[in-house]
Enzyme design. Structure first.
Site, PDB file in Angstrom:
ATOM      1  CD  GLU A 137     -11.694   9.632  35.242  1.00  0.00           C
ATOM      2  OE1 GLU A 137     -12.205   9.012  36.198  1.00  0.00           O
ATOM      3  OE2 GLU A 137     -10.494   9.521  34.927  1.00  0.00           O
ATOM      4  CG  ASP A 144     -18.087  11.603  37.835  1.00  0.00           C
ATOM      5  OD1 ASP A 144     -18.708  10.598  37.468  1.00  0.00           O
ATOM      6  OD2 ASP A 144     -18.108  12.026  39.009  1.00  0.00           O
ATOM      7  CG  ASP A 159     -11.886   6.342  33.907  1.00  0.00           C
ATOM      8  OD1 ASP A 159     -12.990   6.306  34.488  1.00  0.00           O
ATOM      9  OD2 ASP A 159     -10.851   5.844  34.388  1.00  0.00           O
ATOM     10  CD  GLU A 170     -16.986   9.401  34.233  1.00  0.00           C
ATOM     11  OE1 GLU A 170     -17.964   8.970  34.864  1.00  0.00           O
ATOM     12  OE2 GLU A 170     -15.825   9.413  34.710  1.00  0.00           O
TER      13      GLU A 170
END
Length: 242
Positions: free
Chosen positions: A58, A62, A131, A134
């Site tokens: 994650e 991101d 989450d 990502e």
């Protein structure tokens, strides 16, 4: 450490492959994708090791998401200032935007959650869903490289960017008009309340907006704010040719 391949059942491999097919991607290492769906609550239940959850993916995803989105905005919104690009990016890479994407592509069904998290509605929690999006991006970046990950990101983000720009134009013509007018004339529109009419419980407000070279209105609304928006819409459409 990645989840061992032997821990992925034939049925799960079929599910992971089906997920990939649904969003037009292909993983060489399905262990990475399995890890992207593994929530930290599994560690708490003792179902996986300390680092066998999607938090590190994650973190990586991101950054890939932000980079790909920023590059797209930079290249396709040439006339927009940095502040405008930042607003769009902030909106489309947010939890509010990513969670519906997760539901649309079936991430909720793919999640591996601890028993307690699953029983308390974890599959519908926006933070967990966002989450996981990502994490999938991060896993795909490791598996297939930046260009492939960028293509995946943009398949999610371009519709969200278009939606945001369209909705902003429909809902906030005052901002759109101010940006357009400041860009051309370095000054702000001036809104004039021309008159009010009707009884107190049904007031009608009439507003005219004055620009550097023209005025638009008066137009009416049930509030001063609504009338100003309508006047701004009239002026903005005239200036932009829409």
């Amino acid at each position: 450490m990645l989840l061992s391949k032997k821990n992925i059942s034939p049925q799960r491999i079929k599910e992971l492959t089906g997920f990939c097919k649904n969003i037009s991607i292909k993983f060489s290492n399905l262990n990475l994708l399995q890890l992207a769906f593994t929530h930290r609550s599994c560690s708490q239940d003792g179902k996986s090791g300390k680092h066998e959850n999607n938090e590190r993916l994650e973190f990586l995803g991101d950054s890939v998401l932000g980079m790909a989105t920023a590059a797209y905005l930079y290249e396709h919104f040439m006339d927009n200032p940095e502040g405008d690009l930042a607003k769009i990016k902030s909106a489309v890479v947010s939890e509010q935007a990513l969670a519906p994407i997760a539901l649309k592509i079936g991430i909720d069904k793919m999640l591996i959650l601890g028993k307690g998290e699953d029983m308390t509605g974890g599959r519908q929690k926006k933070a967990i869903l966002a989450d996981a999006v990502e994490a999938v991006i991060g896993a795909y970046y490791i598996d297939s490289g930046y260009k492939a990950a960028e293509k995946l990101v943009l398949s999610f983000m371009i519709p969200e960017i278009e939606k945001f720009v369209t909705n902003r134009g429909a809902k906030d013509f005052k901002t759109m008009l101010q940006e357009e007018h400041q860009k051309k004339y370095k000054s702000c529109p001036n809104y004039e309340l021309v008159k009010e009419s009707g009884p107190d419980h049904e007031r009608v407000f009439w507003v005219t907006v004055h620009l550097k070279n023209a005025s638009y209105g008066p137009v009416c609304g049930k509030s001063k704010k609504e009338a100003e928006q309508k006047a701004a819409e009239l002026a903005w459409k005239s200036l932009s040719g829409n």
